[in-house]
Write an enzyme that holds these catalytic residues in place. Sequence first.
Site, mmCIF file in Angstrom:
data_model
loop_
_atom_site.group_PDB
_atom_site.id
_atom_site.type_symbol
_atom_site.label_atom_id
_atom_site.label_comp_id
_atom_site.label_asym_id
_atom_site.label_seq_id
_atom_site.Cartn_x
_atom_site.Cartn_y
_atom_site.Cartn_z
ATOM 1 N N GLU A 57 0.816 -1.219 0.000
ATOM 2 C CA GLU A 57 0.000 0.000 0.000
ATOM 3 C C GLU A 57 0.846 1.264 0.000
ATOM 4 O OE1 GLU A 57 -2.502 -3.335 0.844
ATOM 5 O OE2 GLU A 57 -0.632 -2.692 1.834
ATOM 6 N N HIS A 126 -11.367 -6.413 7.998
ATOM 7 C CA HIS A 126 -12.061 -6.070 6.758
ATOM 8 C C HIS A 126 -13.326 -5.256 7.023
ATOM 9 C CE1 HIS A 126 -9.560 -9.470 5.488
ATOM 10 N NE2 HIS A 126 -9.633 -8.977 4.261
#
Length: 334
Positions: A57, A126
């Site tokens: 990321e 998540h």
Amino acid sequence: MNMIQAINSALDICMGRDADITVLGEDVGYFGGVFKATEGLQKKYGKTRVFDTPITECGIIGVAVGMAAYGLRPVPEIQFADYIYPALDQIVSEAARLRYRSAGEFTAPITVRSPFGGGIFGGQTHSQSPEALFTHVAGIKTVVPSNPHDAKGLLIAAIEDNDPVIFFEPKRIYNGPFDGHYDRPVTPWAKHPQARVPEGYYRIPLGQAAVVREGEAATLLCYGTMVHVALGVAQETGIDVEVIDLRTLVPLDIETIETSVRKTGRCIVLHEATRTSGFGAELAALVQERCFYSLEAPVERVTGWDTPYPHSLEWAYFPGPVRLTQALKRVIGA
């Protein structure tokens, strides 16, 4: 059109209008993204404009910053908002500061897309809602749509903006609105008026909230999935609450908030993120500062708990209809 299709349409339209727009991220190319939001774009625009990245990321956003400084308009995807933290240094120290540190010589027209929020049994890795982290950083705009129509118009406006935008997509409502009653059948967007999305280009300016339900008893400030929870509670209880969909957290449409709270005299803030230092605290402070003499009750916050997002106890964490109804009755003195 559901929200995934609306986002895909926005990307397609923007890429067709501007050859400098690129899409990058994990599995966004051939696979079309884990939620299929970028499906078909690589085939249409080629591998140099829509390309997969390694699972890094910080690298995804670091590359996007360099592309933006070079003159491109990258739209990186972080596959889940829970994984955006390794990219914080690049977002905060580089993208958000680039215009300021270069005295306007360079800009960072980057739109970081990322699914966020719970309601899908994603557990602690998540389901997170980290929007407050970005609203705290000067130089970043933060957007959260609540329906397909807004998602497309807001995403186009974000991509065309010359400053970095964090575009959080509530994944629980990708395929249909959710009123918080997890034990009821899913309602598809096809039955919702906000799923009527124009095929062509349109934009919704950042910084404009929407009054999605007018009322007199109290003002309810919310965004994303929580807009539908708020509307559901208003319908079920019969309480004449005014529901405001903020749409963008930064810039914030404080004028619409002030007008509403001065009319109703009461205010509830609703969000899924954890309570302490959540964006609801900022909203409560702003309402108190600007509308103190109009308030007839303390500002209430209905939020997630200060814990990791649980898997087995998801609906105890989720700020659903029961907790919101209780807060609403406290505020109006019922």
